[in-house]
Enzyme design. Structure first.
Site, PDB file in Angstrom:
ATOM      1  N   CYS A  23      35.023  67.811  62.119  1.00  0.00           N
ATOM      2  CA  CYS A  23      35.725  67.156  63.517  1.00  0.00           C
ATOM      3  C   CYS A  23      37.132  67.355  63.435  1.00  0.00           C
ATOM      4  CB  CYS A  23      35.462  65.844  63.574  1.00  0.00           C
ATOM      5  SG  CYS A  23      33.720  65.144  63.880  1.00  0.00           S
ATOM      6  N   HIS A  63      41.131  62.657  68.318  1.00  0.00           N
ATOM      7  CA  HIS A  63      39.552  63.312  68.243  1.00  0.00           C
ATOM      8  C   HIS A  63      38.812  62.252  68.995  1.00  0.00           C
ATOM      9  CE1 HIS A  63      35.655  64.358  66.690  1.00  0.00           C
ATOM     10  NE2 HIS A  63      35.662  63.562  66.002  1.00  0.00           N
ATOM     11  N   ASN A 118      31.481  62.839  71.368  1.00  0.00           N
ATOM     12  CA  ASN A 118      31.888  63.626  70.300  1.00  0.00           C
ATOM     13  C   ASN A 118      31.321  65.030  70.080  1.00  0.00           C
ATOM     14  OD1 ASN A 118      32.794  64.413  67.746  1.00  0.00           O
ATOM     15  ND2 ASN A 118      32.234  62.823  66.590  1.00  0.00           N
TER      16      ASN A 118
HETATM   17  C1  LIG Z   1      27.866  54.733  64.541  1.00  0.00           C
HETATM   18  C2  LIG Z   1      28.774  53.528  65.105  1.00  0.00           C
HETATM   19  C3  LIG Z   1      29.045  53.719  66.549  1.00  0.00           C
HETATM   20  C4  LIG Z   1      27.924  52.414  64.820  1.00  0.00           C
HETATM   21  O1  LIG Z   1      28.614  51.179  65.137  1.00  0.00           O
HETATM   22  P1  LIG Z   1      28.631  49.987  64.078  1.00  0.00           P
HETATM   23  O2  LIG Z   1      29.450  48.886  64.809  1.00  0.00           O
HETATM   24  O3  LIG Z   1      29.145  50.302  62.735  1.00  0.00           O
HETATM   25  O4  LIG Z   1      27.291  49.597  63.924  1.00  0.00           O
HETATM   26  P2  LIG Z   1      26.315  49.377  62.711  1.00  0.00           P
HETATM   27  O5  LIG Z   1      26.041  50.743  62.107  1.00  0.00           O
HETATM   28  O6  LIG Z   1      27.193  48.118  61.875  1.00  0.00           O
HETATM   29  O7  LIG Z   1      24.782  48.657  63.218  1.00  0.00           O
HETATM   30  C5  LIG Z   1      25.041  47.344  63.841  1.00  0.00           C
HETATM   31  C6  LIG Z   1      23.872  47.229  64.289  1.00  0.00           C
HETATM   32  O8  LIG Z   1      23.382  47.913  65.584  1.00  0.00           O
HETATM   33  C7  LIG Z   1      22.156  48.605  65.342  1.00  0.00           C
HETATM   34  N1  LIG Z   1      22.237  49.982  66.072  1.00  0.00           N
HETATM   35  C8  LIG Z   1      22.651  51.236  65.513  1.00  0.00           C
HETATM   36  N2  LIG Z   1      22.752  52.140  66.571  1.00  0.00           N
HETATM   37  C9  LIG Z   1      21.979  51.634  67.612  1.00  0.00           C
HETATM   38  C10 LIG Z   1      22.018  51.919  68.898  1.00  0.00           C
HETATM   39  N3  LIG Z   1      22.192  53.275  69.148  1.00  0.00           N
HETATM   40  N4  LIG Z   1      21.444  51.205  70.003  1.00  0.00           N
HETATM   41  C11 LIG Z   1      21.500  49.802  69.499  1.00  0.00           C
HETATM   42  N5  LIG Z   1      21.357  49.227  68.125  1.00  0.00           N
HETATM   43  C12 LIG Z   1      21.954  50.210  67.351  1.00  0.00           C
HETATM   44  C13 LIG Z   1      21.987  48.839  63.818  1.00  0.00           C
HETATM   45  O9  LIG Z   1      20.802  49.014  63.444  1.00  0.00           O
HETATM   46  C14 LIG Z   1      22.530  47.508  63.369  1.00  0.00           C
HETATM   47  O10 LIG Z   1      21.596  46.414  63.443  1.00  0.00           O
HETATM   48  P3  LIG Z   1      21.217  45.279  62.340  1.00  0.00           P
HETATM   49  O11 LIG Z   1      22.629  44.562  62.381  1.00  0.00           O
HETATM   50  O12 LIG Z   1      20.178  44.610  63.007  1.00  0.00           O
HETATM   51  O13 LIG Z   1      21.151  45.958  61.055  1.00  0.00           O
HETATM   52  C15 LIG Z   1      30.106  53.478  64.040  1.00  0.00           C
HETATM   53  O14 LIG Z   1      29.661  52.904  62.710  1.00  0.00           O
HETATM   54  C16 LIG Z   1      30.856  54.679  64.360  1.00  0.00           C
HETATM   55  O15 LIG Z   1      31.312  55.206  65.337  1.00  0.00           O
HETATM   56  N6  LIG Z   1      31.210  55.145  63.056  1.00  0.00           N
HETATM   57  C17 LIG Z   1      32.007  56.324  63.035  1.00  0.00           C
HETATM   58  C18 LIG Z   1      31.111  57.576  63.356  1.00  0.00           C
HETATM   59  C19 LIG Z   1      32.009  58.778  63.643  1.00  0.00           C
HETATM   60  O16 LIG Z   1      32.993  58.694  63.976  1.00  0.00           O
HETATM   61  N7  LIG Z   1      31.284  59.927  63.194  1.00  0.00           N
HETATM   62  C20 LIG Z   1      31.836  61.126  63.396  1.00  0.00           C
HETATM   63  C21 LIG Z   1      32.839  61.689  62.369  1.00  0.00           C
HETATM   64  S1  LIG Z   1      34.139  61.997  63.272  1.00  0.00           S
END
Ligand SMILES: CC(C)(COP(=O)(O)OP(=O)(O)OC[C@H]1O[C@@H](n2cnc3c(N)ncnc32)[C@H](O)[C@@H]1OP(=O)(O)O)[C@@H](O)C(=O)NCCC(=O)NCCS
Length: 332
Positions: free
Chosen positions: A116, A256, A286
């Site tokens: 990214c 980004h 993204n």
């Molecule tokens: C991926 C991302 C959106 C997930 O959001 P989050 O708030 O961290 O969520 P978590 O991973 O802690 O998951 C929370 C809950 O939602 C659930 N969940 C994950 N994806 C889900 C989806 N698409 N729909 C519904 N529920 C979802 C998880 O299973 C978890 O459930 P649980 O609490 O029962 O275990 C976030 O972590 C993120 O944006 N990370 C950075 C990613 C990024 O920038 N990547 C590119 C690099 S530049």
């Protein structure tokens, strides 16, 4: 001696037609429009469909548009750099395919892999060739076909990414505009949180790797989130401080587009209000190396000569960085 800077003198972009909405994702994995919107800010993303359609298709369209708009002769392009992690093939470089397709027959070309942050790494590299006086026209492309490496059964990852590419033309200037400063960072310790397990030389493709679904993006989302929030904000604050950039004289934050919450954290760290943040995450998600050039393309008409832009990114590697750009032209 007069300092030669690298000015961005043109922009191009391309996103494929197919729109993958949150509603369609609801039919593919257990998720909801409400969850995706509140956790990421994404409503839809574009997908490149069809046989034999690699990321080069996105790059070729973006560069062709830039050539048409700037009216440059592609034969004058000295160098074309393509930042991507979804190259058409392991080799040759996608940049070679794009350069030939757009008629840049006198250019040499190569790819840069920094996920990214790829566009910022490529932009800084391209700018150095201009600043040294070595070349006069450098094209920097950033783009990814993330749908090619997405596991559409993994709801934690497939909701985030989309396909798209953008590009800029760099030319020398002696005016006080252009690429003014950059800070680029990487840390290989990030490997464990964000990578593709197979398909490289460490673990070539086999029946086993395919059965284990190892040819897709593996991401530990919440760990990546924590690193992204801290590092993207830190590096933005650092570049702002050493260039006397403040909420008062920054025209646009160009972040980004990974997650709206990561962007908000960076903006609040440097005191930038929402009206000064360029955003299109809601429409494209993204697109990895594509996000920043696609923002410049989408908002080109809003950018005025002399505007201070702060570009910031974080991505796999880990890689991250910030680039201070003083915009070099007005669009009629
Ligand atoms: C991926 C991302 C959106 C997930 O959001 P989050 O708030 O961290 O969520 P978590 O991973 O802690 O998951 C929370 C809950 O939602 C659930 N969940 C994950 N994806 C889900 C989806 N698409 N729909 C519904 N529920 C979802 C998880 O299973 C978890 O459930 P649980 O609490 O029962 O275990 C976030 O972590 C993120 O944006 N990370 C950075 C990613 C990024 O920038 N990547 C590119 C690099 S530049």
């Amino acid at each position: 001696m007069t300092k030669i800077r690298a000015a961005i003198t043109g922009v191009g972009g391309y996103v494929p037609d197919y729109v993958l909405t949150n509603q369609e994702l609801e039919t593919m994995v257990e998720t909801s429009d409400e969850w995706i919107t509140t956790r990421t800010g994404i409503k839809e993303r574009r997908i490149l469909k069809g046989e034999n359609q690699g990321v080069s298709v996105l790059g070729i369209n973006a560069v062709k548009e830039m050539i048409e708009k700037t009216k440059i002769d592609p034969k004058e392009i000295d160098l074309l750099i393509f930042a991507t992690v979804t190259a058409d093939m392991t080799f040759p470089a996608t940049a070679n395919i794009v350069a030939t397709a757009v008629g840049a027959v006198n250019a040499f070309s190569y790819d840069i892999s920094a996920a990214c942050s790829g566009f910022l790494f490529a932009l800084t590299t391209g700018a150095s060739f201009i600043e040294s006086g070595m070349y006069k026209k450098v094209v920097v492309v950033g783009g990814d076909k993330m749908s090619a490496i997405m596991d559409y059964t993994d709801r934690t990852t497939c909701i985030i990414f989309g396909d798209g590419a953008g590009c800029v033309l760099l030319e020398p200037t002696v005016e006080d505009v252009g690429i003014m400063d950059s800070i680029l960072k990487s840390d290989g310790a990030g490997e464990s949180y964000l990578h593709m397990k197979a398909g490289g030389s460490r673990k070539p493709a086999s029946h086993e790797t395919i059965n284990a679904r190892q040819h897709y993006v593996y991401q530990e989302g919440s760990a990546v989130y924590k690193f992204a929030v801290t590092n993207m904000a830190d590096v933005s604050a650092q570049i702002a401080e050493r260039n006397n950039l403040t909420s008062g004289n920054i025209a646009w934050l160009v972040p980004h587009q990974a997650n709206k919450r990561i962007i908000d954290a960076t903006a609040s760290r440097i005191g930038i209000t929402e009206d000064k943040i360029l955003m299109n995450i809601d429409r494209y998600g993204n697109t990895t190396a594509g996000t920043i050039p696609l923002l410049l393309w989408d908002y080109e008409k809003k950018l005025k000569k002399g505007d201070n832009l702060l570009l910031a990114a974080f991505g796999g590697g880990f890689t991250w960085g910030a680039v201070y750009v003083k915009w070099a032209y007005n669009t009629k």
